[in-house]
Scaffold this active site. Structure first.
Site, short mmCIF file in Angstrom:
data_model
loop_
_atom_site.label_atom_id
_atom_site.label_comp_id
_atom_site.label_asym_id
_atom_site.label_seq_id
_atom_site.Cartn_x
_atom_site.Cartn_y
_atom_site.Cartn_z
N ASP A 149 -11.69 -45.14 44.31
CA ASP A 149 -11.45 -43.85 43.67
C ASP A 149 -11.49 -42.73 44.70
OD1 ASP A 149 -12.21 -41.33 42.10
OD2 ASP A 149 -11.79 -42.77 40.50
N SER B 103 -27.62 -46.60 42.72
CA SER B 103 -28.06 -47.94 42.33
C SER B 103 -28.29 -48.00 40.83
CB SER B 103 -29.37 -48.31 43.03
OG SER B 103 -29.17 -48.43 44.41
N HIS C 188 -32.37 -53.42 41.61
CA HIS C 188 -33.15 -53.94 42.74
C HIS C 188 -34.57 -53.42 42.64
CE1 HIS C 188 -32.87 -49.93 44.33
NE2 HIS C 188 -31.57 -50.01 44.42
#
Length: 339
Positions: A288, A303, A165
């Site tokens: 998880d 990210s 992003h």
């Protein structure tokens, strides 16, 4: 080493995150359909240059003759990048301050970059009553630093893609960069994400251990070139998958939430949206237990964490849902590769 601040990332109904590194994956042989890449997952420290002094605010100068704003009077706007003053190149805040102070209040020509165009304006610096220095009344940044996760490194070209992003500064304005450096990073702590508040990774630059250089920032992340001295021999490889191959169900990510080595964590692909134009091609859910215990789910700093399914690289983590830190968005890897 120096402490680094997290990037402030643009978001829609979600907060971006970033990730970590330690490998146990076998290399996958290449096919005609996908590109062979080294799998990322390692944290990286980015220092990105604005290519001049970027104006993030206009203010007033309190001088001996009252209050004035030379920048405003000259037509300088927030978002402009000051590249030259009095014929001298400006790269940093220090450059700008030095040139203005040497003007001794004489009118100077200022070159600014605005929306791809170069403009020249004139301003008369005013002497600040408190500091005695000459100013034009601008708030400036010349760079931004932060932690992100490298998604992949192309096996042939050694070009890398990261984050998934764009990046904005503390003023929430999108950054424009002229280049930057990428360092290895050590994750030293984590603030767990909770409902309504995104968590974050805390990292330290390893200044003497460079990964490479950054040369492009766009909606899909930060891109650049890995240094020829950076050792890729232990990195696993994978073939990239077409989004048509991605299906709801089990998958996994590589991310680093402690130290410098990525680890493999299980997730579920909840939804696939190949037509999404906002880089939100997947809805993912962290399954998880170890990752949830350490971070609460997806946190800022993760990210760019690569997402793999059936041994193929399908995309990268980009955002976290504020109302559920275990859920977030991912971007299709082919969208990143197109950049």
């Amino acid at each position: 080493m120096r402490r680094l601040s997290a990037f402030f990332i643009s978001m829609i109904l979600a907060v971006s995150a970033v990730g970590s590194f330690g490998y146990s994956v076998a290399s996958v042989s290449a096919s005609a359909d996908g590109r062979t890449v080294y799998i990322g997952g390692m944290p990286a420290g980015f220092t990105l240059s604005a290519g001049g002094a970027q104006v993030i605010g206009i203010c007033e100068v309190i001088g001996d003759h009252g209050v004035c704003s030379p920048a405003s009077e000259a037509g300088i706007r927030t978002g402009d990048v000051i590249t030259k003053v009095a014929g001298i190149n400006v790269e940093t805040i220090g450059d700008l301050n030095e040139i203005l102070n040497k003007s001794k209040g004489k009118t100077v020509e200022i070159c600014v970059r605005r929306n791809g165009d170069t403009l020249t304006v004139s301003a008369q610096p005013a002497k600040d009553k408190v500091t005695g220095r000459y100013k034009i009344g601008v708030l400036i940044r010349d760079s931004v630093s932060g932690v992100g996760t490298v998604t992949y490194i192309d096996k042939e070209t050694h070009r890398f893609g990261s984050l998934g992003h764009t990046v904005v500064g503390e003023d929430h304005r999108e950054m424009k960069i002229s280049g930057g450096k990428v360092y290895q990073c050590n994750i030293v702590g984590v603030t767990k994400g909770i409902r309504g508040k995104a968590g974050e990774l805390r990292g330290m630059f390893l200044n003497n251990e460079g990964i490479g250089t950054a040369d492009k920032l766009c909606d899909c992340g930060i891109y650049g070139q890995v240094s020829s001295t950076y050792d890729l021999s232990d990195f696993p490889t994978a073939v990239t998958a077409d989004i048509e191959e991605v299906k709801p169900g089990s998958a996994y990510i590589y991310s680093t939430v402690n130290g410098v080595c990525p680890k493999k964590y299980t997730i579920d692909i909840v939804k696939v949206d190949k037509n999404n134009k906002s880089n939100k091609n997947f809805v993912i859910k962290i399954t998880d237990k170890d990752l949830i215990s350490e971070t609460g789910g997806i946190v800022q700093g993760m990210s760019g964490s690569p997402i793999l399914q059936d041994g193929k690289l399908i995309g990268a983590v980009t955002h976290v849902f504020l109302n559920d830190p275990t859920r977030g968005y991912g971007i299709d890897v082919n969208t990143m590769l197109q950049e």
